[in-house]
Motif scaffolding. Structure first.
Motif, PDB file in Angstrom:
ATOM      1  N   UNK A 274       0.807  -1.352  -0.216  1.00 40.89           N
ATOM      2  CA  UNK A 274      -0.102  -0.023   0.244  1.00 40.89           C
ATOM      3  C   UNK A 274       0.880   1.232  -0.015  1.00 40.89           C
ATOM      4  N   UNK A 275       1.953   1.269   0.589  1.00 36.53           N
ATOM      5  CA  UNK A 275       2.868   2.313   0.752  1.00 36.53           C
ATOM      6  C   UNK A 275       3.360   2.765  -0.587  1.00 36.53           C
ATOM      7  N   UNK A 276       3.247   1.878  -1.663  1.00 35.37           N
ATOM      8  CA  UNK A 276       3.853   2.057  -2.721  1.00 35.37           C
ATOM      9  C   UNK A 276       2.906   2.816  -3.716  1.00 35.37           C
TER      10      UNK A 276
ATOM     11  N   UNK B 212      -2.117   6.501 -11.209  1.00 37.58           N
ATOM     12  CA  UNK B 212      -3.537   6.538 -12.097  1.00 37.58           C
ATOM     13  C   UNK B 212      -3.502   7.092 -13.463  1.00 37.58           C
ATOM     14  N   UNK B 213      -2.190   7.270 -13.666  1.00 39.72           N
ATOM     15  CA  UNK B 213      -1.946   7.862 -15.127  1.00 39.72           C
ATOM     16  C   UNK B 213      -1.254   6.901 -15.793  1.00 39.72           C
TER      17      UNK B 213
ATOM     18  N   UNK C 245     -14.385   0.101  -7.209  1.00 41.72           N
ATOM     19  CA  UNK C 245     -13.426  -0.957  -6.519  1.00 41.72           C
ATOM     20  C   UNK C 245     -13.163  -2.271  -7.513  1.00 41.72           C
ATOM     21  N   UNK C 246     -13.851  -2.326  -8.610  1.00 38.41           N
ATOM     22  CA  UNK C 246     -13.519  -3.089  -9.759  1.00 38.41           C
ATOM     23  C   UNK C 246     -12.289  -2.781 -10.638  1.00 38.41           C
ATOM     24  N   UNK C 247     -12.249  -1.774 -10.759  1.00 38.40           N
ATOM     25  CA  UNK C 247     -11.278  -1.222 -11.927  1.00 38.40           C
ATOM     26  C   UNK C 247      -9.810  -0.951 -11.056  1.00 38.40           C
ATOM     27  N   UNK C 248      -9.993  -0.695  -9.881  1.00 36.21           N
ATOM     28  CA  UNK C 248      -8.712  -0.229  -9.335  1.00 36.21           C
ATOM     29  C   UNK C 248      -8.380  -1.016  -7.949  1.00 36.21           C
ATOM     30  N   UNK C 249      -7.178  -1.232  -7.590  1.00 31.64           N
ATOM     31  CA  UNK C 249      -6.620  -1.931  -6.519  1.00 31.64           C
ATOM     32  C   UNK C 249      -7.090  -1.088  -4.968  1.00 31.64           C
ATOM     33  N   UNK C 250      -7.435  -1.629  -4.109  1.00 28.99           N
ATOM     34  CA  UNK C 250      -7.931  -1.102  -2.939  1.00 28.99           C
ATOM     35  C   UNK C 250      -6.993   0.102  -2.622  1.00 28.99           C
ATOM     36  N   UNK C 251      -5.580  -0.060  -2.773  1.00 30.22           N
ATOM     37  CA  UNK C 251      -4.804   0.986  -2.333  1.00 30.22           C
ATOM     38  C   UNK C 251      -4.932   2.259  -3.156  1.00 30.22           C
ATOM     39  N   UNK C 252      -5.585   2.164  -4.198  1.00 29.31           N
ATOM     40  CA  UNK C 252      -5.689   3.730  -5.156  1.00 29.31           C
ATOM     41  C   UNK C 252      -6.978   4.238  -5.026  1.00 29.31           C
ATOM     42  N   UNK C 253      -8.079   3.688  -4.133  1.00 24.83           N
ATOM     43  CA  UNK C 253      -9.314   4.212  -4.173  1.00 24.83           C
ATOM     44  C   UNK C 253      -9.331   5.411  -3.802  1.00 24.83           C
ATOM     45  N   UNK C 254      -8.712   5.849  -2.545  1.00 29.55           N
ATOM     46  CA  UNK C 254      -8.657   7.023  -2.023  1.00 29.55           C
ATOM     47  C   UNK C 254      -8.385   8.229  -3.084  1.00 29.55           C
TER      48      UNK C 254
ATOM     49  N   UNK D 132      -9.395  -4.782   5.057  1.00 29.03           N
ATOM     50  CA  UNK D 132      -9.811  -4.581   3.777  1.00 29.03           C
ATOM     51  C   UNK D 132      -9.609  -3.098   3.290  1.00 29.03           C
ATOM     52  N   UNK D 133      -9.796  -2.269   3.703  1.00 26.96           N
ATOM     53  CA  UNK D 133      -9.442  -1.069   2.944  1.00 26.96           C
ATOM     54  C   UNK D 133      -7.927  -0.725   2.749  1.00 26.96           C
ATOM     55  N   UNK D 134      -7.276  -1.538   3.661  1.00 23.70           N
ATOM     56  CA  UNK D 134      -5.781  -1.170   3.530  1.00 23.70           C
ATOM     57  C   UNK D 134      -5.092  -1.812   2.677  1.00 23.70           C
ATOM     58  N   UNK D 135      -5.235  -3.291   2.571  1.00 19.09           N
ATOM     59  CA  UNK D 135      -4.608  -4.287   1.803  1.00 19.09           C
ATOM     60  C   UNK D 135      -5.160  -4.039   0.376  1.00 19.09           C
ATOM     61  N   UNK D 136      -4.093  -4.303  -0.553  1.00 16.55           N
ATOM     62  CA  UNK D 136      -4.482  -4.312  -1.999  1.00 16.55           C
ATOM     63  C   UNK D 136      -5.317  -5.858  -2.401  1.00 16.55           C
ATOM     64  N   UNK D 137      -5.918  -5.635  -3.369  1.00 22.42           N
ATOM     65  CA  UNK D 137      -6.586  -6.994  -3.871  1.00 22.42           C
ATOM     66  C   UNK D 137      -5.747  -8.006  -4.489  1.00 22.42           C
ATOM     67  N   UNK D 138      -5.933  -9.125  -4.257  1.00 25.46           N
ATOM     68  CA  UNK D 138      -5.020 -10.159  -4.436  1.00 25.46           C
ATOM     69  C   UNK D 138      -5.504 -10.877  -5.903  1.00 25.46           C
TER      70      UNK D 138
END
Length: 476
Positions: free
Chosen positions: A7-9, A15-16, A135-144, A470-476
């Motif tokens: 997540x820290x990465x 996004x671009x 949440x379908x198009x982006x991993x959790x780490x990028x949602x915010x 669940x918010x913090x971890x990226x989807x696997x």
């Protein structure tokens, strides 16, 4: 970048990248259609009625759009499940464009109203479906960060929309201002075909809940009618009727085989239920500043339209700026505190606005407005993501799609309540600075009290460890 990255990465530049740039552009453009359309119409419509007549119907151009956008948004998850995201988005965009063309080439106000209603349906479905796709198009780490990017779109629309619309209306025609939506809509459709996969499943034979959708429309219409009633008892009656109708829809929906909402919507013992209360109550409380702040600045302190509009826009600037600043926060505990701090700042900002008017100090009022925007900016993305990812299995689309719909409903309800308070304390009849100041203080004090509900809900939100992980971890 792989979804397995830590997540820290997560970086804004991601996004671009090739993996996410098209998705980011598409979702932001979906927001832009909604945001710019509102500002374009509000600026150009007065000129339109001067040409084609129907000034007595001008408020209905906004009312019908709002009502139909909420109904469209409420059906968004169902349409996504039945036809797939691509078909739902393209179909709703075509409805939006049809409404735009009808309104742009209208020869009477009746035709403008028909066009606005179609725009509302289309944009309501677009907004709801775009939220469900995040949440379908982006991993959790990028949602915010996606929510931060969308907040920037709103801020740009708040400044650029009236400017562009004003220039087109003044130098070309009000019709040209309406037609800006056409190229934006066509680009949105093209991007949808590129990034949203074709529906691979079978088209589901889901019955359309016309009764519940009609009841939602009727409830919001009652809210809208309450805001224009001149009698306080009638306003109370309409608001109470709307509350009964909308509450009944929620109860009936829970027993339905084709639900529109999550099964625990508005319950008081789940993350989704309480989170949706916050999503509703924050706009309800903030709506008074959208409706009455600019008018009060002009009538009480003699501000011109431009100066008053810039003053009010500090809300959008603060929202966008702080949404960007907090999007890098990955620590679950800090995110939880951002969610709780948001309603706290909202209530504080409203209370400071009350204090500023009592002191007759514009800078104090502006500080309150900035605090309100800050409250939304630091909490809205994390709150939305929490509701999305805390939804029960199979209900994420319904929870996600409900977020923008509920936000719009909150503004409608808040405007009606603010109007009720304004009429009760004689705001429309206030002719002296003291009377206007007193009425304004009451209006914003009522909003402050409503905001306390969001504040209490924020601290009651059960942000369990597994939810925040669940918010913090990226989807696997």
């Amino acid at each position: 970048m792989s979804d397995h990255a830590q997540p820290s990465d997560a970086r804004w530049s991601e996004l671009l990248t090739a993996d996410y740039s098209a998705a980011t552009t598409t979702l932001c453009l979906g927001v832009a259609l909604f945001a710019f359309n509102g500002f374009l119409v509000s600026t150009s419509l007065p000129t339109a009625v001067g040409e084609i007549g129907g000034i007595e119907l001008i408020s209905w151009a906004f009312t019908l759009y709002l009502v139909f956008s909420i109904v469209g948004g409420a059906s968004g998850a169902l349409l996504k499940a039945r036809f797939g995201s691509r078909t739902a988005l393209v179909g709703s965009a075509l409805v939006f464009l049809a409404g735009t063309l009808i309104a742009a080439f209208a020869s009477s106000m009746t035709e403008v109203l028909i066009g606005r209603a179609l725009q509302g349906v289309g944009e309501g479905i677009i907004a709801a479906t775009c939220y469900a796709l995040i949440p379908e198009l982006f991993p959790s780490r990028l949602v915010a960060k996606v929510f931060g990017a969308e907040a920037v779109v709103w801020a740009i629309a708040a400044f650029g929309g009236p400017l562009v619309s004003g220039m087109l209306t003044e130098h070309l025609s009000w019709r040209a201002a309406f037609l800006i939506n056409v190229p934006l809509g066509l680009i949105f459709i093209a991007l949808t075909f590129r990034i949203v996969p074709r529906f691979s499943g079978e088209i589901q034979r889901l019955s359309v809940p016309f009764f519940r959708l009609s009841a939602i429309g009727a409830g919001i219409m009652l809210v809208a009618l309450a805001s224009i009633m001149q009698s306080v008892p009638m306003e109370v009656l309409f608001v109470a009727g709307a509350a009964i109708v909308l509450a009944s829809v929620i109860l009936i929906d829970r027993r339905s085989d084709t639900p529109l909402f999550p099964s625990d919507a508005f319950s008081l013992n789940s993350t989704v239920g309480i989170g949706l209360w916050i999503v509703l109550l924050m706009p309800v409380a903030q709506a008074s500043t959208s409706v009455y702040l600019v008018m009060t600045l002009q009538n009480l302190w003699g501000y011109g339209p431009t100066k008053a509009g810039a003053f009010s826009a500090t809300f959008a600037i603060a929202w966008s700026l702080f949404a960007i600043l907090v999007a890098n926060i990955q620590d679950p505990r800090r995110r939880a505190w951002m969610i709780r701090l948001g309603p706290t700042l909202l209530v504080s900002g409203l209370a400071i606005i009350v204090f500023g008017f009592s002191l007759d100090e514009p800078l104090v009022v502006m500080f309150g407005q900035i605090l309100i925007g800050t409250g939304f900016g630091i909490s809205w993305g994390f709150l939305s993501q929490t509701v999305m990812e805390a939804a029960k299995s199979g209900e994420r689309d319904r929870a996600s799609a409900l977020l923008p719909t509920l936000q719009s409903a909150g503004y409608a309800i808040g405007a009606a309540i603010a109007g009720l308070a304004a009429n009760a304390v004689g705001y429309p009849l206030a002719t002296t600075p003291d009377a206007l100041r007193h009425a304004s203080i009451i209006i914003f004090a009522v909003s402050t009290i409503i905001g306390l509900g969001a504040l209490l809900a924020g601290y009651a939100l059960p942000l369990r460890k597994k939810t925040m992980l669940a918010i913090d971890l990226p989807k696997l």
